[in-house]
Design an enzyme around this catalytic site. Structure first.
Site: not given
Ligand code: PMP
Length: 410
Positions: A127, A204, A207, A230, A368
């Protein structure tokens, strides 16, 4: 329609008020955008209302009863995060605004140890939140970003590890589970390769946390980050777990109240963990709400969640695989949460718009993760993403919806 194993999904659904609502002319909501954000169980909603309605106070500073209660509730939530992650100490848990802020905190801190010629390794599945902060750190320090490539299946090409992770590697930052493709990354060989060269490892977990049991001890990394929203908790809150020795070494991220020990105009000394990284009034309600969400998940049981979702994802892969003109983007060896696909000759946005009119919420676009889209040669995908409350009937609704999309655009 298979029964969903191990979980009473119908009973779980009743815990989530929003799942009872309808959209567009009374259509039942089919919520398949859980990788973007998850819905909140009533216990979390009630806890937020109780906090603001009955307990609101600033924490860590008041002598009065509300402040003491608020502090205890906030620190109780930190212990819930600790248990959820299998962390050794609650002081290794830092509340952040979410995954993004947690990664920025670590990248900012580790940058103070990086020099020209050092290398930061990420994967091709990341991401943007796990790319851009490292690029910024690289730019500031003269370090270089290296990338573990991804195979056509959506799995990482681990045969390249020896080449990508070398004695120049100082940081390895990889996702546990891809938000764009649903790939569950085989972390053990990556962590082992990083360990062998003494690199710091960040995972990270944005997910992964909603779908699987997390055990930071077993993962063997130095940092693990995830987002509350999430994981069935509020927005604006998330957590960083870091090994105590690393958190002690990292410089503070932001300065201000609460993170200090002693302030004079000549010199300031900093508070111990975790306060050192929590400058200013924290998101008290968010922290408490996140703790409640994680308590809820631990009561449901993450092993049961994982087993149930595994079965549902298998069903979804089978049914979607039979849809005319549908091509999966990524067919990983192990998948959690998300399925990405495209429909021949139909723009994902058009498909998403028709599905929305039918009451089916999916995400379309780049998720993203522009480098992932570039790698697979698509502008974007349709992504259906699942959580513990989704059912085979949701999958059936999606498949029927896609048939309607095809009649309209095919
Ligand atoms: N890493 C991953 C794998 C994600 O899916 C996301 C959110 N789509 C993020 C980072 C960023 O998370 P946040 O926008 O809640 O900070």
């Amino acid at each position: 329609m298979p029964a969903t194993a191990a979980l009473d999904v119908a009973a779980l659904r009743a815990d989530f008020p929003i799942l009872q609502r309808t959209v567009h002319d009374g259509r039942p909501l089919v919520y398949l955008d859980n990788a973007a954000t998850t819905q909140k169980p009533r216990v979390v909603l009630d806890r937020l209302a109780a906090y603001y309605g009955n307990e609101n106070a600033n924490v860590h500073r008041g002598v009065h009863v509300l402040s003491a209660e608020g502090t205890e509730a906030y620190e109780h939530a930190r212990r819930s995060v600790q248990r959820f992650l299998g962390a050794e100490h609650a002081r290794e848990v830092v509340f952040t605004r979410g995954t993004t802020e947690a990664i920025n905190l670590v990248a900012h801190g580790l940058a103070s140890f990086l020099e020209e010629g050092d290398e930061i390794v990420v994967s091709a599945l990341e991401h943007h939140a796990n790319i851009v902060p490292w690029q910024m750190a690289a730019e500031r320090t003269g370090a270089r970003l290296r990338v573990i490539p991804v195979l056509d299946t959506g799995d990482l090409d681990l045969s390249t590890l020896d080449e990508v992770i070398t004695d120049r590697t100082k940081v390895v930052a990889v996702t546990h589970t891809s938000n764009a493709l649903g790939t569950v990354v085989d972390l053990a060989p990556i962590v082992a390769a990083a360990r062998a060269v003494g690199a710091a490892v960040l995972i990270d977990g944005a997910q992964a946390a909603p779908h699987t049991t997390v055990d930071v001890q077993a993962l063997g990394a130095d940092f693990f980050v995830f987002s509350g929203h999430k994981t069935f908790g509020p927005t604006g809150i998330g957590a960083l777990w870091g090994r105590e020795a690393w958190l002690e070494r990292l410089p503070p991220y932001q300065g201000g109240g609460d993170m200090i020990d002693r302030v004079t105009f000549e010199k300031t000394t900093f508070a111990g963990l975790p306060a050192k990284f929590e400058a200013g009034t924290p998101h008290v309600a968010g922290g408490i709400g996140l703790g409640t969400a994680l308590d809820y998940l631990m009561e449901v049981g993450m092993d049961a969640v994982e087993a149930s979702e595994h079965e549902l994802i298998g069903y979804a892969e089978d049914r979607l695989g039979a849809v005319d003109g549908l091509r999966f983007v990524g067919t990983p060896r192990k998948r959690a949460g998300a399925i990405s696909f495209v429909l021949d000759g139909i723009h994902p946005y058009d498909a998403g718009t028709v599905l929305d009119r039918l009451g089916i919420a999916v995400r379309t676009g780049q998720h993203c993760a522009q480098p992932v889209m570039d790698r697979f040669g698509v502008d974007g995908t349709i992504r259906a993403s699942f959580a513990l409350y989704n059912t085979p009937a949701d999958v059936d609704a999606l498949v029927e919806g896609l048939a309607t999309v095809r009649t309209m655009f095919g």
